[in-house]
Design a protein around this motif. Structure first.
Motif, PDB file in Angstrom:
ATOM      1  N   ASP A  48       1.016  -1.464   0.334  1.00 36.90           N
ATOM      2  CA  ASP A  48      -0.327  -0.176  -0.195  1.00 36.90           C
ATOM      3  C   ASP A  48       1.089   1.205   0.033  1.00 36.90           C
ATOM      4  OD1 ASP A  48      -2.333   2.067  -0.081  1.00 36.90           O
ATOM      5  OD2 ASP A  48      -2.938   0.755   1.794  1.00 36.90           O
ATOM      6  N   ILE A  50       0.330   5.497   0.965  1.00 32.91           N
ATOM      7  CA  ILE A  50      -0.403   6.526   1.384  1.00 32.91           C
ATOM      8  C   ILE A  50      -0.498   8.051   1.419  1.00 32.91           C
ATOM      9  CG2 ILE A  50      -1.621   6.517   3.461  1.00 32.91           C
ATOM     10  CD1 ILE A  50      -2.314   3.998   4.118  1.00 32.91           C
ATOM     11  N   ALA A  52      -0.476  11.343   2.278  1.00 38.17           N
ATOM     12  CA  ALA A  52      -1.042  12.281   3.426  1.00 38.17           C
ATOM     13  C   ALA A  52      -0.928  14.090   3.030  1.00 38.17           C
ATOM     14  CB  ALA A  52      -0.178  12.214   4.917  1.00 38.17           C
ATOM     15  N   ILE A 145      -7.146  11.511   1.908  1.00 37.93           N
ATOM     16  CA  ILE A 145      -8.133  10.984   2.411  1.00 37.93           C
ATOM     17  C   ILE A 145      -7.145   9.872   3.193  1.00 37.93           C
ATOM     18  CG2 ILE A 145      -9.733   9.343   1.880  1.00 37.93           C
ATOM     19  CD1 ILE A 145     -10.062  11.783   0.349  1.00 37.93           C
ATOM     20  N   PHE A 147      -8.312   8.353   8.458  1.00 35.50           N
ATOM     21  CA  PHE A 147      -8.960   8.746   9.611  1.00 35.50           C
ATOM     22  C   PHE A 147     -10.099   7.675   9.414  1.00 35.50           C
ATOM     23  CE2 PHE A 147     -12.646  11.473  12.126  1.00 35.50           C
ATOM     24  CZ  PHE A 147     -12.533  10.299  13.316  1.00 35.50           C
ATOM     25  N   LEU A 148     -11.207   7.860   7.941  1.00 40.98           N
ATOM     26  CA  LEU A 148     -12.317   7.042   8.300  1.00 40.98           C
ATOM     27  C   LEU A 148     -12.365   6.873   6.819  1.00 40.98           C
ATOM     28  CD1 LEU A 148     -14.341   8.616  10.315  1.00 40.98           C
ATOM     29  CD2 LEU A 148     -13.731   6.632  10.682  1.00 40.98           C
ATOM     30  N   ILE A 214     -15.486   5.680  -1.997  1.00 44.00           N
ATOM     31  CA  ILE A 214     -14.924   7.284  -1.735  1.00 44.00           C
ATOM     32  C   ILE A 214     -15.448   8.273  -3.219  1.00 44.00           C
ATOM     33  CG2 ILE A 214     -14.092   6.188  -0.026  1.00 44.00           C
ATOM     34  CD1 ILE A 214     -11.848   7.594  -1.482  1.00 44.00           C
TER      35      ILE A 214
ATOM     36  N   GLY B  23      -5.927   1.677   1.643  1.00 43.66           N
ATOM     37  CA  GLY B  23      -5.443   3.330   2.648  1.00 43.66           C
ATOM     38  C   GLY B  23      -5.132   4.477   2.477  1.00 43.66           C
ATOM     39  N   TRP B  25      -7.445   5.420   0.657  1.00 42.49           N
ATOM     40  CA  TRP B  25      -9.063   5.393   0.467  1.00 42.49           C
ATOM     41  C   TRP B  25      -9.422   6.177   1.814  1.00 42.49           C
ATOM     42  CZ3 TRP B  25     -11.025   1.774  -3.425  1.00 42.49           C
ATOM     43  CH2 TRP B  25     -10.538   2.216  -4.471  1.00 42.49           C
ATOM     44  N   GLY B  26      -8.522   5.991   3.246  1.00 47.12           N
ATOM     45  CA  GLY B  26      -9.671   5.814   4.655  1.00 47.12           C
ATOM     46  C   GLY B  26      -9.724   4.119   4.464  1.00 47.12           C
ATOM     47  N   ILE B  27      -9.445   3.875   4.189  1.00 44.62           N
ATOM     48  CA  ILE B  27     -10.006   2.351   4.871  1.00 44.62           C
ATOM     49  C   ILE B  27      -8.912   1.449   4.926  1.00 44.62           C
ATOM     50  CG2 ILE B  27     -11.113  -0.360   3.641  1.00 44.62           C
ATOM     51  CD1 ILE B  27     -12.577   2.199   1.566  1.00 44.62           C
ATOM     52  N   LYS B 134     -17.358  -0.492  11.332  1.00 44.12           N
ATOM     53  CA  LYS B 134     -17.776   0.742  11.415  1.00 44.12           C
ATOM     54  C   LYS B 134     -18.299   1.329   9.670  1.00 44.12           C
ATOM     55  CE  LYS B 134     -15.147   4.685  13.901  1.00 44.12           C
ATOM     56  NZ  LYS B 134     -13.998   4.912  14.340  1.00 44.12           N
ATOM     57  N   SER B 241      -1.183  14.890  10.545  1.00 49.96           N
ATOM     58  CA  SER B 241      -1.820  14.226  10.148  1.00 49.96           C
ATOM     59  C   SER B 241      -0.450  13.370   8.591  1.00 49.96           C
ATOM     60  CB  SER B 241      -3.072  13.869   9.752  1.00 49.96           C
ATOM     61  OG  SER B 241      -3.448  14.046  10.815  1.00 49.96           O
ATOM     62  N   SER B 242      -0.369  11.796   9.587  1.00 49.71           N
ATOM     63  CA  SER B 242       0.146  10.909   8.732  1.00 49.71           C
ATOM     64  C   SER B 242      -0.256   9.471   9.068  1.00 49.71           C
ATOM     65  CB  SER B 242       1.604  11.278   8.390  1.00 49.71           C
ATOM     66  OG  SER B 242       2.423  10.816   9.602  1.00 49.71           O
ATOM     67  N   ALA B 243      -0.030   8.898   7.851  1.00 57.19           N
ATOM     68  CA  ALA B 243       0.329   7.335   7.555  1.00 57.19           C
ATOM     69  C   ALA B 243       0.579   6.475   9.305  1.00 57.19           C
ATOM     70  CB  ALA B 243       0.364   6.276   7.117  1.00 57.19           C
ATOM     71  N   VAL B 244      -0.376   5.968   9.998  1.00 59.03           N
ATOM     72  CA  VAL B 244       0.046   4.457  11.036  1.00 59.03           C
ATOM     73  C   VAL B 244       0.007   3.539  10.871  1.00 59.03           C
ATOM     74  CG1 VAL B 244      -0.323   6.551  12.650  1.00 59.03           C
ATOM     75  CG2 VAL B 244      -2.095   5.475  11.820  1.00 59.03           C
ATOM     76  N   SER B 245       0.572   2.691  12.028  1.00 52.11           N
ATOM     77  CA  SER B 245       0.432   1.700  10.957  1.00 52.11           C
ATOM     78  C   SER B 245      -0.059   0.937  12.652  1.00 52.11           C
ATOM     79  CB  SER B 245       1.404   0.627  10.729  1.00 52.11           C
ATOM     80  OG  SER B 245       2.668   0.919  11.212  1.00 52.11           O
ATOM     81  N   GLN B 265      -7.709   3.197  12.350  1.00 50.24           N
ATOM     82  CA  GLN B 265      -7.519   4.232  11.588  1.00 50.24           C
ATOM     83  C   GLN B 265      -6.113   4.536  10.442  1.00 50.24           C
ATOM     84  OE1 GLN B 265      -9.125   7.292  14.472  1.00 50.24           O
ATOM     85  NE2 GLN B 265      -7.869   8.799  13.364  1.00 50.24           N
ATOM     86  N   THR B 266      -6.350   5.392   9.051  1.00 51.29           N
ATOM     87  CA  THR B 266      -5.346   4.950   8.293  1.00 51.29           C
ATOM     88  C   THR B 266      -4.538   5.794   8.983  1.00 51.29           C
ATOM     89  OG1 THR B 266      -6.160   6.319   6.752  1.00 51.29           O
ATOM     90  CG2 THR B 266      -6.285   3.368   6.952  1.00 51.29           C
ATOM     91  N   THR B 267      -4.770   7.379   9.246  1.00 51.22           N
ATOM     92  CA  THR B 267      -3.676   8.364   9.844  1.00 51.22           C
ATOM     93  C   THR B 267      -4.046   8.730  11.097  1.00 51.22           C
ATOM     94  OG1 THR B 267      -5.363  10.171   8.965  1.00 51.22           O
ATOM     95  CG2 THR B 267      -3.930   8.726   7.018  1.00 51.22           C
TER      96      THR B 267
END
Lengths: 237, 330
Positions: A48, A50, A52, A145, A147-148, A214, B23, B25-27, B134, B241-245, B265-267
């Motif tokens: 993946d 991501i 930010a 994108i 958080f959710l 989304i 991730g 897409w925030g999923i 969720k 905010s940035s990516a977390v794992s 959550q993704t970030t």
């Protein structure tokens, strides 16, 4: 030479490249270009990517990478070298940004749909009407994108509207439009959250059966416009 | 082929190894908290490691098997019984039709995994069976299992009836997995420093390494909140905010820590002071509220080596399980 970026591990299966820790359109565009370059140079075990505000994170399966790629210094060093290559290959971005789609989002402000508008108006000493006008006056960029599912981080709000997060998360309904710091965003699903909720949109931002499920992508431009309670109800699916 | 839920447990969901690759897409990946136990449960019954398994918390459900079924239970020990007879964990078991599986007491661990030969026919959303509560998608209609749910299985390729002795409710097959290496020293959790580690005050760094942290009762699949002496940054940081794992340890504004778990959550925007090494996530996933954690710093290369060794052993286990099963039924 000091590099204008930092690379650090995000655990043992992920790595982050940080371009400068700013909400800045140029940095965000650079991060997107790096993502595109990495997709075009995907390696076995890449899981993946991501993006930010000003960072790119890669998630990978070290066992697959190690099996298929020569990594004498370990998998982390292999992926790190690739990120450095991506940074160089994507070069310097100049000229105006290719503008993304402009998406207009109706919002019913205040009352039941925007429970924090009243308090924000009091704390900021700005009338509710002026808050709505200020919130709608800017064309925001979708910076990320996260958080959710499908939650867009939009920036930046007018400095007069910058608001602190709540100290404790409270339940927020899908469609809730909130402010946190200099960002504004929309809750795509019901969730606890700490943003100041000033309104709600009837537009669905998450549709499980759609592909993508989304509504927004990084780089899209978003502008809000106010609607009445009646319009809100008539637009609700 | 199916099983039905006579009585649901506290939180029973279908999970696999996570919804990987969405991730941006925030999923979030979600998936089994203890991915090692989830994979082993599958391998023991001849499935590939990516099939859906049932993740069970205590109190567990009551489950009726409508046909003879090859199952395996891995992870926590909740005293599983079939028609009131104890059945072993980490071992394949053929259960007779019309028997009832239940879980009588919490002995050890936080969640167990129930696999069935063939795998469950759940809802696959974005390439994964994992239940995303969720968003209400994936797994079993995006929901925890409820009374009366009938979960069908995929095609059954083995004839089990011949393995059951007369009158017995079940038959445990004669091989099991040695999990000693994965779960030993359960409270010792390896970490590698996070991006903001250096910003912690020296006293806080010392505190993190020297002292125990207790898992707070409000911990769940999203994260483990830890209770310990408050920690502080040398200088306050405002993070974007940035990516977390899975395994990221964040410092909250009140000085307490949270370890992000499978449903994170993704970030995120809190200081990332550490990351639990992936090889120790299964151990961590089996710790319960009020259990203590002792963090231990691990070199990043060592963490990578531990994880790849764990994954290699799973490949070997998969081949061994297939060989045993084939020998038995051919």
């Amino acid at each position: 030479m000091d590099k204008p970026f930092a690379i650090f591990p995000l655990g043992d299966c992920a790595i982050t490249l940080d371009l400068g820790h700013l909400i800045d359109e140029q940095l965000n565009r650079k991060a997107l270009c790096i993502q595109e370059w990495l997709k075009a140079h995907a390696f076995p075990g890449l899981q993946d990517i991501i993006v930010a505000y000003s960072s790119v994170s890669i998630f990978y399966d070290p066992e697959i990478v190690r099996r298929q790629r020569d990594c004498p210094g370990g998998v982390y060093d292999y992926v790190k070298a690739l990120l450095e290559e991506a940074w160089i290959a994507t070069g310097v971005l100049d000229g105006p940004a290719a503008s993304g789609a402009l998406i207009r989002i109706p919002v019913c402000y205040g009352g039941r749909e925007g429970p924090d508008l009243e308090e924000l108006s009091r704390v900021k000493n700005i009338t509710k009407e002026d808050i709505i006008q200020l919130h709608c006056s800017i064309i925001y960029r979708v910076y990320m994108i996260g958080f959710l599912p499908g939650f867009p981080y939009l920036g930046k709000v007018d400095v007069r509207l910058e608001a602190e997060r709540k100290s404790r998360p409270v339940p927020v309904r899908a469609g809730g439009v909130g402010i946190a710091g200099n960002q504004t965003g929309i809750y795509p699903v019901n969730s606890p959250g700490g943003w100041q909720i000033i309104g709600r949109t009837p537009i669905k931002l998450f549709e499980r059966a759609a592909l993508p499920p989304i509504r927004f992508a990084i780089g899209d431009r978003v502008q809000f416009y106010p609607i009445s309670q009646e319009e809100f109800r008539s637009l609700c699916p | 082929m199916s099983l039905s839920i006579i009585k649901p447990g506290l939180l029973d969901t279908l999970q696999d190894l996570g919804r990987i690759g969405y991730g941006s897409w925030g999923i979030n990946p979600g998936g089994a908290m203890d991915r090692y136990a989830a994979q082993v449960a599958n391998l023991l019954v001849g499935n590939c490691g990516e099939e859906a398994v049932m993740e069970i918390h205590f109190p567990g459900p009551q489950i009726l098997f409508e046909q003879n079924t090859l199952i395996a239970i891995t992870g926590a020990n909740f005293s599983a019984t079939v028609n009131d007879e104890q059945i072993p964990r980490w071992q394949p078991v053929v259960v007779r039709r019309n028997t009832v599986l239940q879980f009588s007491s919490l002995v050890e661990g936080a969640r167990c995994y129930l696999s069935v030969h063939g795998g469950y026919c759940g809802e696959k959303w974005l390439n994964s069976y994992s239940t995303n509560l969720k968003a209400g998608v994936g797994g079993w209609h995006g929901q925890p299992l409820r009374k009366g749910d009938e979960l069908p299985f995929k095609e059954n390729t083995i004839y089990f009836a011949g393995l059951l002795k007369d009158e017995s409710n079940f038959e445990a097959l004669p091989w099991r997995v040695n999990t000693e290496k994965i779960y030993r020293w359960p409270h010792e959790i390896g970490f590698i420093p996070g991006r903001e580690w250096e910003g912690l005050s020296p006293a806080s760094q010392e505190n993190f390494i020297q002292n125990n942290f207790l898992i707070h009762p409000s911990s769940d699949r999203m994260g483990y909140q830890l209770k310990g002496s408050p920690m502080v940054m040398d200088r306050p940081v405002e993070l974007l905010s940035s990516a977390v794992s899975f395994g990221t340890v964040q410092l909250l504004p009140d000085g307490q820590l949270i370890v992000l778990m499978a449903d994170h959550q993704t970030t995120g925007g809190y200081p990332r002071i550490a990351h639990v090494i992936s090889a120790h996530l299964p151990k961590l996933a089996q710790l319960r509220p009020c259990d203590a954690i002792q963090f231990k710093r691990v070199d990043a290369t060592a963490a990578e080596t531990l994880l790849t060794a764990q994954q290699k052993e799973l490949h070997i286990l998969q081949r061994a399980c297939m060989d045993h099963l084939n020998e038995l039924v051919c």
